[in-house]
Design a protein around this motif. Structure first.
Motif, PDB file in Angstrom:
ATOM      1  N   ASP A 291      13.950  -3.069  62.622  1.00 57.71           N
ATOM      2  CA  ASP A 291      14.780  -4.265  62.435  1.00 57.71           C
ATOM      3  C   ASP A 291      14.168  -5.064  61.289  1.00 57.71           C
ATOM      4  O   ASP A 291      12.940  -5.144  61.144  1.00 57.71           O
ATOM      5  CB  ASP A 291      14.837  -5.107  63.704  1.00 57.71           C
ATOM      6  CG  ASP A 291      15.991  -6.098  63.698  1.00 57.71           C
ATOM      7  OD1 ASP A 291      16.866  -5.990  62.805  1.00 57.71           O
ATOM      8  OD2 ASP A 291      16.031  -6.982  64.576  1.00 57.71           O
ATOM      9  N   TRP A 292      15.043  -5.646  60.489  1.00 61.24           N
ATOM     10  CA  TRP A 292      14.575  -6.364  59.299  1.00 61.24           C
ATOM     11  C   TRP A 292      15.506  -7.545  59.049  1.00 61.24           C
ATOM     12  O   TRP A 292      16.705  -7.363  58.868  1.00 61.24           O
ATOM     13  CB  TRP A 292      14.579  -5.418  58.093  1.00 61.24           C
ATOM     14  CG  TRP A 292      14.087  -6.021  56.810  1.00 61.24           C
ATOM     15  CD1 TRP A 292      13.122  -6.964  56.649  1.00 61.24           C
ATOM     16  CD2 TRP A 292      14.555  -5.709  55.497  1.00 61.24           C
ATOM     17  NE1 TRP A 292      12.941  -7.252  55.323  1.00 61.24           N
ATOM     18  CE2 TRP A 292      13.812  -6.496  54.585  1.00 61.24           C
ATOM     19  CE3 TRP A 292      15.526  -4.847  54.998  1.00 61.24           C
ATOM     20  CZ2 TRP A 292      14.016  -6.443  53.220  1.00 61.24           C
ATOM     21  CZ3 TRP A 292      15.723  -4.792  53.633  1.00 61.24           C
ATOM     22  CH2 TRP A 292      14.974  -5.578  52.760  1.00 61.24           C
TER      23      TRP A 292
ATOM     24  N   GLU B 241      20.514   3.248  65.412  1.00 66.04           N
ATOM     25  CA  GLU B 241      19.578   4.115  66.114  1.00 66.04           C
ATOM     26  C   GLU B 241      18.179   3.496  66.122  1.00 66.04           C
ATOM     27  O   GLU B 241      17.481   3.519  67.128  1.00 66.04           O
ATOM     28  CB  GLU B 241      19.550   5.487  65.450  1.00 66.04           C
ATOM     29  CG  GLU B 241      18.622   6.473  66.149  1.00 66.04           C
ATOM     30  CD  GLU B 241      18.616   7.830  65.476  1.00 66.04           C
ATOM     31  OE1 GLU B 241      17.756   8.646  65.821  1.00 66.04           O
ATOM     32  OE2 GLU B 241      19.484   8.059  64.606  1.00 66.04           O
ATOM     33  N   LYS B 242      17.794   2.941  64.975  1.00 71.99           N
ATOM     34  CA  LYS B 242      16.488   2.292  64.882  1.00 71.99           C
ATOM     35  C   LYS B 242      16.448   1.014  65.712  1.00 71.99           C
ATOM     36  O   LYS B 242      15.500   0.737  66.439  1.00 71.99           O
ATOM     37  CB  LYS B 242      16.165   1.978  63.421  1.00 71.99           C
ATOM     38  CG  LYS B 242      15.769   3.185  62.587  1.00 71.99           C
ATOM     39  CD  LYS B 242      14.323   3.549  62.832  1.00 71.99           C
ATOM     40  CE  LYS B 242      13.859   4.619  61.861  1.00 71.99           C
ATOM     41  NZ  LYS B 242      12.456   5.017  62.117  1.00 71.99           N
TER      42      LYS B 242
ATOM     43  N   VAL C 260       4.538  -1.441  62.294  1.00 73.98           N
ATOM     44  CA  VAL C 260       4.070  -2.302  61.202  1.00 73.98           C
ATOM     45  C   VAL C 260       4.985  -3.527  61.143  1.00 73.98           C
ATOM     46  O   VAL C 260       6.210  -3.386  61.052  1.00 73.98           O
ATOM     47  CB  VAL C 260       4.087  -1.555  59.850  1.00 73.98           C
ATOM     48  CG1 VAL C 260       3.770  -2.509  58.698  1.00 73.98           C
ATOM     49  CG2 VAL C 260       3.093  -0.400  59.874  1.00 73.98           C
ATOM     50  N   PHE C 261       4.395  -4.711  61.189  1.00 72.94           N
ATOM     51  CA  PHE C 261       5.142  -5.960  61.045  1.00 72.94           C
ATOM     52  C   PHE C 261       4.962  -6.488  59.626  1.00 72.94           C
ATOM     53  O   PHE C 261       3.855  -6.446  59.077  1.00 72.94           O
ATOM     54  CB  PHE C 261       4.667  -7.005  62.058  1.00 72.94           C
ATOM     55  CG  PHE C 261       5.144  -6.753  63.454  1.00 72.94           C
ATOM     56  CD1 PHE C 261       6.202  -7.483  63.992  1.00 72.94           C
ATOM     57  CD2 PHE C 261       4.538  -5.775  64.244  1.00 72.94           C
ATOM     58  CE1 PHE C 261       6.652  -7.248  65.274  1.00 72.94           C
ATOM     59  CE2 PHE C 261       4.988  -5.529  65.533  1.00 72.94           C
ATOM     60  CZ  PHE C 261       6.045  -6.265  66.053  1.00 72.94           C
TER      61      PHE C 261
ATOM     62  N   ILE D 125      10.158  -5.225  61.441  1.00 75.78           N
ATOM     63  CA  ILE D 125       9.371  -4.263  62.219  1.00 75.78           C
ATOM     64  C   ILE D 125       9.671  -2.890  61.634  1.00 75.78           C
ATOM     65  O   ILE D 125      10.840  -2.474  61.576  1.00 75.78           O
ATOM     66  CB  ILE D 125       9.741  -4.262  63.711  1.00 75.78           C
ATOM     67  CG1 ILE D 125       9.696  -5.673  64.301  1.00 75.78           C
ATOM     68  CG2 ILE D 125       8.801  -3.339  64.494  1.00 75.78           C
ATOM     69  CD1 ILE D 125      10.179  -5.724  65.752  1.00 75.78           C
ATOM     70  N   PHE D 126       8.621  -2.193  61.186  1.00 75.38           N
ATOM     71  CA  PHE D 126       8.786  -0.904  60.531  1.00 75.38           C
ATOM     72  C   PHE D 126       8.040   0.188  61.288  1.00 75.38           C
ATOM     73  O   PHE D 126       7.211  -0.089  62.161  1.00 75.38           O
ATOM     74  CB  PHE D 126       8.253  -0.971  59.098  1.00 75.38           C
ATOM     75  CG  PHE D 126       9.143  -1.732  58.145  1.00 75.38           C
ATOM     76  CD1 PHE D 126       9.887  -1.058  57.178  1.00 75.38           C
ATOM     77  CD2 PHE D 126       9.255  -3.105  58.221  1.00 75.38           C
ATOM     78  CE1 PHE D 126      10.713  -1.743  56.313  1.00 75.38           C
ATOM     79  CE2 PHE D 126      10.072  -3.810  57.360  1.00 75.38           C
ATOM     80  CZ  PHE D 126      10.805  -3.123  56.399  1.00 75.38           C
ATOM     81  N   ASP D 127       8.352   1.442  60.931  1.00 72.30           N
ATOM     82  CA  ASP D 127       7.617   2.561  61.504  1.00 72.30           C
ATOM     83  C   ASP D 127       6.188   2.573  60.961  1.00 72.30           C
ATOM     84  O   ASP D 127       5.815   1.762  60.105  1.00 72.30           O
ATOM     85  CB  ASP D 127       8.334   3.882  61.224  1.00 72.30           C
ATOM     86  CG  ASP D 127       8.473   4.180  59.746  1.00 72.30           C
ATOM     87  OD1 ASP D 127       7.793   3.520  58.921  1.00 72.30           O
ATOM     88  OD2 ASP D 127       9.270   5.062  59.387  1.00 72.30           O
ATOM     89  N   LYS D 128       5.367   3.492  61.445  1.00 74.03           N
ATOM     90  CA  LYS D 128       3.939   3.463  61.115  1.00 74.03           C
ATOM     91  C   LYS D 128       3.663   3.677  59.633  1.00 74.03           C
ATOM     92  O   LYS D 128       2.625   3.255  59.122  1.00 74.03           O
ATOM     93  CB  LYS D 128       3.197   4.508  61.944  1.00 74.03           C
ATOM     94  CG  LYS D 128       3.627   5.948  61.694  1.00 74.03           C
ATOM     95  CD  LYS D 128       2.859   6.889  62.612  1.00 74.03           C
ATOM     96  CE  LYS D 128       3.293   8.345  62.406  1.00 74.03           C
ATOM     97  NZ  LYS D 128       2.546   9.254  63.321  1.00 74.03           N
TER      98      LYS D 128
END
Length: 412
Positions: free
Chosen positions: A382-383, A273-274, A318-319, A372-375
């Motif tokens: 994705d990681w 989903e992410k 957030v990277f 790449i993360f949420d705020k």
């Protein structure tokens, strides 16, 4: 040969596939196995399954020196230690050893599982030729260093891996060997005990104990070893100055595993989903001219470009970036949030770059994680964990430790 502690003279070692491990070999010693082939691992079966773990190996270690042994998995490093410990014998060649040997080369090796920690201390002391009175004098120091006062009368079969390591290292270090053999087992202990062990190793080195250290931890090899052997497929491909051996090793690893964005990813975010919202496509290592390179010099400018695809508009992403040693130690962790770099939103294809004006990493192979993360920086879209490799060589910058810091000397 009064100043030579160890000499390997044209040593070769043949094994049969499926032969036993160090621990199994020592267990056979304890059980009084009647199998006459347990030392050489000779198989009564056809020799068509034989392989050569070492081929015509020659080296000497002078008294007071510390020898490092590095190389890829399966190169023959542990075989050399087994030969030195007398756990197995060479197929051809001659080994000369001048001194009493202490061994720490496999977790639990040399311990009888049914014996308590106390009993195993006396057992190991006796194996090293020490009398009970001499062991008594060292007993308290061994237990104190291992931090096992409450468990010293517990059978070691109930010990955790960390307890095994603490007791094994303490015994090997305090029974005053002339030569100490150390394998990767220290990696099992916690960070504080590893630091304690490194300090003790330094003290033993200062006191003149000869050490042979096998490790993938290039930092430990760099600071402890006077000379280093680089092994590959049972052959010595370099024997000499430690820094040169490390540089040759990183060159060898680079040839085997291309340090680029095409390397197989070890871990990716599996949250579909992410990931349907955003994903990392690849990363690129760029120089100061924005050209892709595979190898960088210490002190050189490095630009790391993260190429992504956002399938929908994502606000305040957030990277993240993590830099790890080849043995998994986090050297640096950065993120756009920690650095106060705000990204309003991303959508479609794009690239985020992070620049290192002067790369401070010393020569070696480093693993890179990006995400790449949420705020909040908690949930990844994705990681890619330890999915890329960066190869750093010395160039003109030389130092010891973990990092090179730009500096200058002056006299006033």
């Amino acid at each position: 040969m009064p100043d030579i502690a160890i000499k390997f003279d044209n040593i070769s070692k043949r094994y049969e596939k499926g032969s036993s491990t160090i621990r199994e070999s020592i267990a056979k010693l304890f059980r009084g196995s009647k199998d006459q082939n347990y030392l050489t691992h000779e198989s009564p079966a056809s020799r068509s399954n034989a392989f050569w773990a070492l081929k015509d190996v020659n080296f000497e270690v002078k008294k007071g020196n510390t020898l490092g042994i590095i190389g890829p998995n399966g190169a023959g490093k542990s075989t050399i230690l087994k030969l030195l410990a007398g756990i197995t014998e060479p197929t051809t060649g001659k080994i000369t050893i001048n001194g009493k040997i202490g061994v720490l080369i496999e977790l639990g090796a040399g311990f009888h599982p049914e014996f308590t920690g106390r009993e195993n201390i006396y057992l190991n002391g006796a194996i090293m030729g020490m009398g009970k009175k001499e062991i008594n004098e060292k007993f308290d120091n061994i237990v104190d260093f291992a931090e096992l006062q409450e468990f010293i009368d517990t059978p070691v079969k109930h010990y955790s891996s960390g307890m095994y390591v603490r007791l094994g290292f303490s015994i090997a270090a305090h029974l005053e060997p002339d030569i100490l053999l150390i394998d990767e087992v220290l990696a099992v202990g916690d960070a504080s005990f590893q630091a304690k062990c490194l300090k003790k190793i330094g003290e033993l080195k200062q006191s003149g104990v000869i050490m042979v250290l096998v490790s993938h931890n290039l930092h430990s090899i760099r600071i402890l070893c006077d000379k280093t052997i680089l092994l590959n497929q049972g052959n010595i491909i370099f024997y000499g100055e430690t820094e040169t051996a490390i540089n040759n090793y990183t060159d060898l690893i680079t040839k085997k595993t291309e340090p680029s964005s095409t390397e197989e990813v070890k871990f990716r975010s599996k949250d579909k989903e992410k990931k349907d919202k955003a994903e990392i496509l690849e990363i690129e290592f760029l120089n100061n001219q924005n050209l892709k390179k595979d190898v960088y010099y210490t002190g050189e400018k490095l630009i790391l470009a993260i190429k992504y695809l956002a399938h929908c508009k994502i606000d305040n992403p957030v990277f993240t970036l993590g830099i790890y040693s080849i043995d998994g130690i986090l050297y640096a962790g950065h993120s756009t949030a920690l650095d106060g770099f705000h990204i309003d939103s991303i959508e479609g294809y794009g690239t985020v770059k992070v620049e290192f004006e002067h790369l401070s990493l010393l020569p070696g192979i480093y693993e890179i994680s990006v995400g790449i993360f949420d705020k909040e920086g908690l949930s990844p879209y994705d990681w890619h964990q330890k999915s890329y490799r960066l190869h750093v060589v010395a160039g003109g910058r030389k130092a010891t430790g973990l990092f090179y810091f730009n500096h200058r000397w002056q006299v006033e």
